[in-house]
Design an enzyme around this catalytic site. Structure first.
Site, PDB file in Angstrom:
ATOM      1  N   LYS A  25       0.857  -1.204   0.000  1.00 15.51           N
ATOM      2  CA  LYS A  25       0.000   0.000   0.000  1.00 15.51           C
ATOM      3  C   LYS A  25       0.885   1.243   0.000  1.00 15.51           C
ATOM      4  O   LYS A  25       2.068   1.187   0.354  1.00 15.51           O
ATOM      5  CB  LYS A  25      -0.925   0.035   1.217  1.00 15.51           C
ATOM      6  N   PRO A 108       9.657  -4.221  -0.544  1.00 18.98           N
ATOM      7  CA  PRO A 108      10.768  -3.907   0.358  1.00 18.98           C
ATOM      8  C   PRO A 108      10.336  -3.992   1.828  1.00 18.98           C
ATOM      9  O   PRO A 108       9.179  -3.709   2.155  1.00 18.98           O
ATOM     10  CB  PRO A 108      11.142  -2.471  -0.028  1.00 18.98           C
ATOM     11  N   VAL A 109      11.285  -4.401   2.664  1.00 17.51           N
ATOM     12  CA  VAL A 109      11.001  -4.662   4.089  1.00 17.51           C
ATOM     13  C   VAL A 109      11.288  -3.405   4.918  1.00 17.51           C
ATOM     14  O   VAL A 109      12.230  -2.669   4.629  1.00 17.51           O
ATOM     15  CB  VAL A 109      11.895  -5.841   4.563  1.00 17.51           C
ATOM     16  N   ALA A 110      10.470  -3.172   5.961  1.00 13.85           N
ATOM     17  CA  ALA A 110      10.610  -1.997   6.844  1.00 13.85           C
ATOM     18  C   ALA A 110      10.687  -0.720   6.010  1.00 13.85           C
ATOM     19  O   ALA A 110      11.572   0.108   6.166  1.00 13.85           O
ATOM     20  CB  ALA A 110      11.844  -2.121   7.758  1.00 13.85           C
ATOM     21  N   ALA A 111       9.726  -0.587   5.101  1.00 15.51           N
ATOM     22  CA  ALA A 111       9.817   0.435   4.066  1.00 15.51           C
ATOM     23  C   ALA A 111       8.657   1.419   4.045  1.00 15.51           C
ATOM     24  O   ALA A 111       8.656   2.363   3.270  1.00 15.51           O
ATOM     25  CB  ALA A 111       9.925  -0.250   2.697  1.00 15.51           C
ATOM     26  N   GLY A 112       7.622   1.183   4.874  1.00 16.02           N
ATOM     27  CA  GLY A 112       6.453   2.070   4.843  1.00 16.02           C
ATOM     28  C   GLY A 112       5.417   1.644   3.821  1.00 16.02           C
ATOM     29  O   GLY A 112       4.478   2.380   3.525  1.00 16.02           O
ATOM     30  N   LEU A 113       5.573   0.411   3.287  1.00 12.29           N
ATOM     31  CA  LEU A 113       4.654  -0.080   2.256  1.00 12.29           C
ATOM     32  C   LEU A 113       3.717  -1.163   2.791  1.00 12.29           C
ATOM     33  O   LEU A 113       2.928  -1.752   2.039  1.00 12.29           O
ATOM     34  CB  LEU A 113       5.451  -0.630   1.060  1.00 12.29           C
ATOM     35  N   SER A 117       2.399  -6.364   7.269  1.00 14.85           N
ATOM     36  CA  SER A 117       0.976  -6.329   7.641  1.00 14.85           C
ATOM     37  C   SER A 117       0.131  -7.001   6.561  1.00 14.85           C
ATOM     38  O   SER A 117      -0.804  -7.748   6.852  1.00 14.85           O
ATOM     39  CB  SER A 117       0.502  -4.881   7.795  1.00 14.85           C
ATOM     40  N   SER A 118       0.475  -6.726   5.306  1.00 17.33           N
ATOM     41  CA  SER A 118      -0.248  -7.327   4.198  1.00 17.33           C
ATOM     42  C   SER A 118      -0.091  -8.850   4.215  1.00 17.33           C
ATOM     43  O   SER A 118      -1.068  -9.594   4.035  1.00 17.33           O
ATOM     44  CB  SER A 118       0.290  -6.754   2.879  1.00 17.33           C
ATOM     45  N   ASP A 150      -2.017  -1.720  10.846  1.00 16.91           N
ATOM     46  CA  ASP A 150      -2.281  -1.662   9.400  1.00 16.91           C
ATOM     47  C   ASP A 150      -2.934  -2.933   8.866  1.00 16.91           C
ATOM     48  O   ASP A 150      -3.376  -2.962   7.714  1.00 16.91           O
ATOM     49  CB  ASP A 150      -0.958  -1.523   8.623  1.00 16.91           C
TER      50      ASP A 150
HETATM   51  O1  C5P Z   1       0.505  -1.429  15.311  1.00 18.44           O
HETATM   52  P1  C5P Z   1       1.922  -1.721  14.946  1.00 18.44           P
HETATM   53  O2  C5P Z   1       2.501  -2.842  15.768  1.00 18.44           O
HETATM   54  O3  C5P Z   1       2.131  -1.927  13.501  1.00 18.44           O
HETATM   55  O4  C5P Z   1       2.735  -0.412  15.315  1.00 18.44           O
HETATM   56  C1  C5P Z   1       4.134  -0.397  15.445  1.00 18.44           C
HETATM   57  C2  C5P Z   1       4.527   0.735  16.365  1.00 18.44           C
HETATM   58  O5  C5P Z   1       4.262   1.998  15.753  1.00 18.44           O
HETATM   59  C3  C5P Z   1       3.737   0.764  17.659  1.00 18.44           C
HETATM   60  O6  C5P Z   1       4.365  -0.012  18.636  1.00 18.44           O
HETATM   61  C4  C5P Z   1       3.758   2.223  18.021  1.00 18.44           C
HETATM   62  O7  C5P Z   1       4.982   2.533  18.641  1.00 18.44           O
HETATM   63  C5  C5P Z   1       3.757   2.919  16.682  1.00 18.44           C
HETATM   64  N1  C5P Z   1       2.413   3.339  16.279  1.00 18.44           N
HETATM   65  C6  C5P Z   1       1.855   4.471  16.886  1.00 18.44           C
HETATM   66  N2  C5P Z   1       0.599   4.871  16.501  1.00 18.44           N
HETATM   67  C7  C5P Z   1      -0.092   4.209  15.559  1.00 18.44           C
HETATM   68  C8  C5P Z   1       0.467   3.071  14.926  1.00 18.44           C
HETATM   69  C9  C5P Z   1       1.737   2.677  15.314  1.00 18.44           C
HETATM   70  O8  C5P Z   1       2.447   5.102  17.760  1.00 18.44           O
HETATM   71  N3  C5P Z   1      -1.308   4.639  15.200  1.00 18.44           N
END
Ligand code: C5P
Length: 309
Positions: A25, A108-113, A117-118, A150
């Site tokens: 995404k 890509p990993v740890a990339a904001g995509l 989660s997908s 996500d």
């Molecule tokens: O929900 P997820 O495990 O993907 O989030 C990773 C980290 O990003 C959370 O532990 C939190 O520190 C941060 N986060 C946040 N607010 C959100 C989503 C994520 O602070 N709405």
């Protein structure tokens, strides 16, 4: 487990496999409204599935466990979200059959995509469909939300407004602006931790959500989408903290991108184009400079047509 499920599960013998795609995404907007008492941040974000995907192959095994083998060996471990998703399903139905998950990563990993989660949402959906499990949408959404903020978005994908910590989804009709028909994704050569980005976000970067509201209104009305309404509250901090991302942004603009924005917590940047040849030309210029750049587009993963405006 009911007799009906037993009958279905018997069809899926050890050795039978199920292939499925898991899409990435982008965040068209990401407004951080503030910090919550539970430590998460309150968001409004508009997400869209893009045509960049990982491939998963699920195979039933006789071992009473879930194992993942990933094309990126550093992800072949039991903390991988795909293992946690499968274990959650097995526990819910007291299933004893084991599962091997082969995961071919292209996202890509740890990339904001949203790749991880997908992948997790894809495992939930695949097992529900393949094993015909009586999991309702609310059940699936609750399981997805417990895996990550996500993950619920990816159960449906397409275009959606996501609120709360990201897990409250309002699907939007699959309309997409022509000026964003093609998307370049540039992944700088570093990984970024979402938790770190949120932790270092100053309150001065919070917004009142007007950018997401404006883009939502424009998309819903198929009206003009102003590129200046694209906003990501996490971008300023990421550009400041990671100079490589700021350099990559400059490179995209210099190469001819009309506008560039961070996706999620980065470090991937995306740039929209109306014409394929312009996008391909910019991609070529950036690849010649050594950047990892993907040419992709918005899609609806369930084969629903997207209309452009
Ligand atoms: O929900 P997820 O495990 O993907 O989030 C990773 C980290 O990003 C959370 O532990 C939190 O520190 C941060 N986060 C946040 N607010 C959100 C989503 C994520 O602070 N709405």
């Amino acid at each position: 487990m009911s007799h009906a499920q037993n009958a279905v599960l018997q069809l899926n013998k050890a050795g039978s496999s199920y292939f499925v795609r898991s899409y990435a995404k982008i965040n068209l907007t990401l407004d951080v409204l503030g910090k919550r008492a539970d430590g998460y941040h309150e968001l409004v974000t508009i997400m869209q599935t893009v045509d960049l995907y990982d491939t998963l192959c699920l195979t039933i095994t006789e071992k009473d466990c879930v194992q993942v083998i990933c094309s990126r060996p550093e992800l072949s471990h039991e903390e991988n979200l795909v293992v946690r998703a499968a274990q959650m399903v097995r526990r819910s139905f007291s299933l004893t059959q084991g599962l091997l998950i082969e995961l071919y990563k292209r996202i890509p990993v740890a990339a904001g995509l949203g790749g991880g989660s997908s992948n997790a949402a894809t495992v939930l959906l695949a097992l529900q469909q393949w094993w015909r499990l009586p999991l309702s949408l609310p059940d699936m959404l609750a399981m997805a939300a417990s895996l990550g903020s996500d993950v619920p978005f990816f159960l449906r994908g397409g275009l959606a407004v996501c609120e709360g910590r990201g897990e409250r989804i309002t699907p939007l009709a699959p309309h997409w602006p022509t000026k964003m028909r093609w998307l370049l994704l540039l992944k700088p050569a570093l990984g970024v931790s979402t938790a770190t980005v949120f932790r270092s976000l100053p309150a001065s970067d919070y917004t009142n959500g007007t950018c997401s509201q404006a883009v939502h209104t424009a998309l819903a009305a198929k009206g003009q989408l102003h590129l200046e309404h694209l906003h990501n509250s996490l971008e300023r901090g990421v550009l400041e903290q990671y100079p490589e991302v700021a350099q990559a942004r400059e490179a995209l603009l210099r190469a001819g991108a009309p506008c560039v924005q961070l996706s999620g917590s980065g470090p991937t940047l995306f740039a929209p184009f109306s014409l394929l040849d312009t996008a391909a030309h910019v991609q070529q210029r950036l690849r010649a400079q050594g950047y990892e750049v993907y040419l992709t587009c918005a899609i609806h993963p369930n084969g629903v047509d997207i209309s452009f405006f």
